[in-house]
Scaffold this motif. Structure first.
Motif, mmCIF file in Angstrom:
data_model
loop_
_atom_site.group_PDB
_atom_site.id
_atom_site.type_symbol
_atom_site.label_atom_id
_atom_site.label_comp_id
_atom_site.label_asym_id
_atom_site.label_seq_id
_atom_site.Cartn_x
_atom_site.Cartn_y
_atom_site.Cartn_z
ATOM 1 N N THR A 140 0.843 -1.190 0.000
ATOM 2 C CA THR A 140 0.000 0.000 0.000
ATOM 3 C C THR A 140 0.884 1.248 0.000
ATOM 4 O O THR A 140 2.097 1.159 0.151
ATOM 5 C CB THR A 140 -0.902 0.059 1.256
ATOM 6 O OG1 THR A 140 -0.098 0.263 2.411
ATOM 7 C CG2 THR A 140 -1.725 -1.217 1.404
ATOM 8 N N ASP A 141 0.230 2.402 -0.121
ATOM 9 C CA ASP A 141 0.965 3.644 0.080
ATOM 10 C C ASP A 141 1.123 3.849 1.587
ATOM 11 O O ASP A 141 0.831 2.955 2.369
ATOM 12 C CB ASP A 141 0.268 4.811 -0.611
ATOM 13 C CG ASP A 141 -1.135 5.067 -0.084
ATOM 14 O OD1 ASP A 141 -1.515 4.505 0.965
ATOM 15 O OD2 ASP A 141 -1.858 5.846 -0.722
ATOM 16 N N GLN A 142 1.540 5.010 2.012
ATOM 17 C CA GLN A 142 1.821 5.248 3.417
ATOM 18 C C GLN A 142 0.601 5.719 4.206
ATOM 19 O O GLN A 142 0.750 6.317 5.260
ATOM 20 C CB GLN A 142 2.951 6.272 3.558
ATOM 21 C CG GLN A 142 4.280 5.742 3.102
ATOM 22 C CD GLN A 142 5.337 6.815 3.123
ATOM 23 O OE1 GLN A 142 5.417 7.609 2.211
ATOM 24 N NE2 GLN A 142 6.140 6.829 4.168
ATOM 25 N N LEU A 159 5.362 -1.174 1.917
ATOM 26 C CA LEU A 159 5.004 0.118 1.348
ATOM 27 C C LEU A 159 5.431 0.182 -0.106
ATOM 28 O O LEU A 159 6.485 -0.335 -0.480
ATOM 29 C CB LEU A 159 5.663 1.245 2.143
ATOM 30 C CG LEU A 159 5.265 1.310 3.612
ATOM 31 C CD1 LEU A 159 6.063 2.391 4.335
ATOM 32 C CD2 LEU A 159 3.776 1.542 3.769
ATOM 33 N N CYS A 160 4.632 0.834 -0.908
ATOM 34 C CA CYS A 160 4.888 0.949 -2.344
ATOM 35 C C CYS A 160 6.026 1.933 -2.592
ATOM 36 O O CYS A 160 5.932 3.119 -2.274
ATOM 37 C CB CYS A 160 3.618 1.411 -3.053
ATOM 38 S SG CYS A 160 3.848 1.662 -4.824
ATOM 39 N N HIS A 178 5.103 5.037 -4.781
ATOM 40 C CA HIS A 178 4.410 6.118 -4.071
ATOM 41 C C HIS A 178 5.388 6.938 -3.237
ATOM 42 O O HIS A 178 5.282 8.164 -3.166
ATOM 43 C CB HIS A 178 3.307 5.559 -3.158
ATOM 44 C CG HIS A 178 2.036 5.289 -3.861
ATOM 45 N ND1 HIS A 178 1.608 4.013 -4.142
ATOM 46 C CD2 HIS A 178 1.088 6.122 -4.344
ATOM 47 C CE1 HIS A 178 0.453 4.077 -4.774
ATOM 48 N NE2 HIS A 178 0.115 5.350 -4.910
ATOM 49 N N LYS A 187 7.048 11.211 -4.161
ATOM 50 C CA LYS A 187 7.006 12.380 -3.288
ATOM 51 C C LYS A 187 8.311 13.174 -3.296
ATOM 52 O O LYS A 187 8.374 14.266 -2.746
ATOM 53 C CB LYS A 187 6.697 11.952 -1.851
ATOM 54 C CG LYS A 187 5.326 11.347 -1.681
ATOM 55 C CD LYS A 187 5.133 10.882 -0.257
ATOM 56 C CE LYS A 187 3.805 10.156 -0.107
ATOM 57 N NZ LYS A 187 3.653 9.645 1.252
ATOM 58 N N TRP A 223 10.004 -0.972 2.967
ATOM 59 C CA TRP A 223 9.943 -0.590 1.557
ATOM 60 C C TRP A 223 11.239 -0.797 0.774
ATOM 61 O O TRP A 223 11.226 -0.763 -0.455
ATOM 62 C CB TRP A 223 9.466 0.857 1.413
ATOM 63 C CG TRP A 223 10.428 1.916 1.864
ATOM 64 C CD1 TRP A 223 10.722 2.253 3.146
ATOM 65 C CD2 TRP A 223 11.193 2.790 1.026
ATOM 66 N NE1 TRP A 223 11.634 3.276 3.162
ATOM 67 C CE2 TRP A 223 11.935 3.641 1.880
ATOM 68 C CE3 TRP A 223 11.324 2.936 -0.345
ATOM 69 C CZ2 TRP A 223 12.795 4.614 1.398
ATOM 70 C CZ3 TRP A 223 12.185 3.914 -0.825
ATOM 71 C CH2 TRP A 223 12.900 4.734 0.049
ATOM 72 N N SER A 253 5.024 -0.793 -9.240
ATOM 73 C CA SER A 253 5.480 0.574 -9.496
ATOM 74 C C SER A 253 5.226 0.966 -10.944
ATOM 75 O O SER A 253 4.810 2.079 -11.229
ATOM 76 C CB SER A 253 6.966 0.691 -9.178
ATOM 77 O OG SER A 253 7.176 0.436 -7.823
ATOM 78 N N GLU A 278 1.541 1.661 -11.295
ATOM 79 C CA GLU A 278 1.210 2.954 -10.689
ATOM 80 C C GLU A 278 1.672 4.094 -11.584
ATOM 81 O O GLU A 278 0.971 5.090 -11.751
ATOM 82 C CB GLU A 278 1.856 3.080 -9.306
ATOM 83 C CG GLU A 278 1.256 2.183 -8.272
ATOM 84 C CD GLU A 278 -0.109 2.638 -7.799
ATOM 85 O OE1 GLU A 278 -0.600 3.704 -8.245
ATOM 86 O OE2 GLU A 278 -0.703 1.926 -6.996
#
Length: 159
Positions: A11-13, A32-33, A36, A40, A102, A120, A123
């Protein structure tokens, strides 16, 4: 899922996901992805640092490298943080604290490096097409927008 729990949930954070995944999927490992997280980067570092190709290359080689052992990752990460004066940077410190969730070096027991890249990649493609498409398009509008997206991708492709 037919009564089976997945081995891994990526998932994301999102904080609510962090708390609910271990409750709902007791037998699953939560990761964690990477996409994503790395997406950032642009908003978390200065414009000058984001434009620094050496920085981005070194960071990507450190983060995305599924051949590194944990001590190698930590050495490379530390050197990058020192070289670019990021040792006290809150976002990078937080990421380092989450590294076991991650960074591939910390979950070699799962054969999932390909999954991380596929996730990834998916996404990334979704993000790209979201710039051109909306959920309310007619079929004809969809195809026109889709063709525009492909043309934009072709023009930006390094051939």
């Amino acid at each position: 899922m037919g009564g089976c729990q997945p081995k891994i949930i990526i998932t994301d954070q999102d904080k609510s996901m962090k708390s609910v995944v271990p409750v709902v999927f007791k037998e699953s490992t939560h990761r964690l992805c990477m996409w994503h997280i790395m997406k950032k980067l642009r908003e978390k570092v200065s414009y000058q640092l984001f434009q620094d190709e050496d920085f981005k290359t070194r960071l990507n080689r450190c983060v995305w490298n599924n051949q590194l052992e944990p001590d190698e990752f930590e050495e490379q990460w530390g050197k990058i943080m020192t070289d670019y004066q990021l040792v006290e940077h809150e976002w990078f410190s937080d990421l380092y604290d989450l590294r076991e969730q991650w960074i591939p070096a910390y979950f070699k027991d799962f054969s999932m490096s390909g999954l991380m890249r596929v996730t990834s990649r998916s996404e990334s493609e979704n993000s790209f097409f979201d710039r051109f498409l909306t959920p309310h398009l007619t079929r004809v509008e969809f195809w026109v927008c889709y063709e525009s997206a492909l043309e934009a991708q072709r023009q930006n492709s390094p051939n």
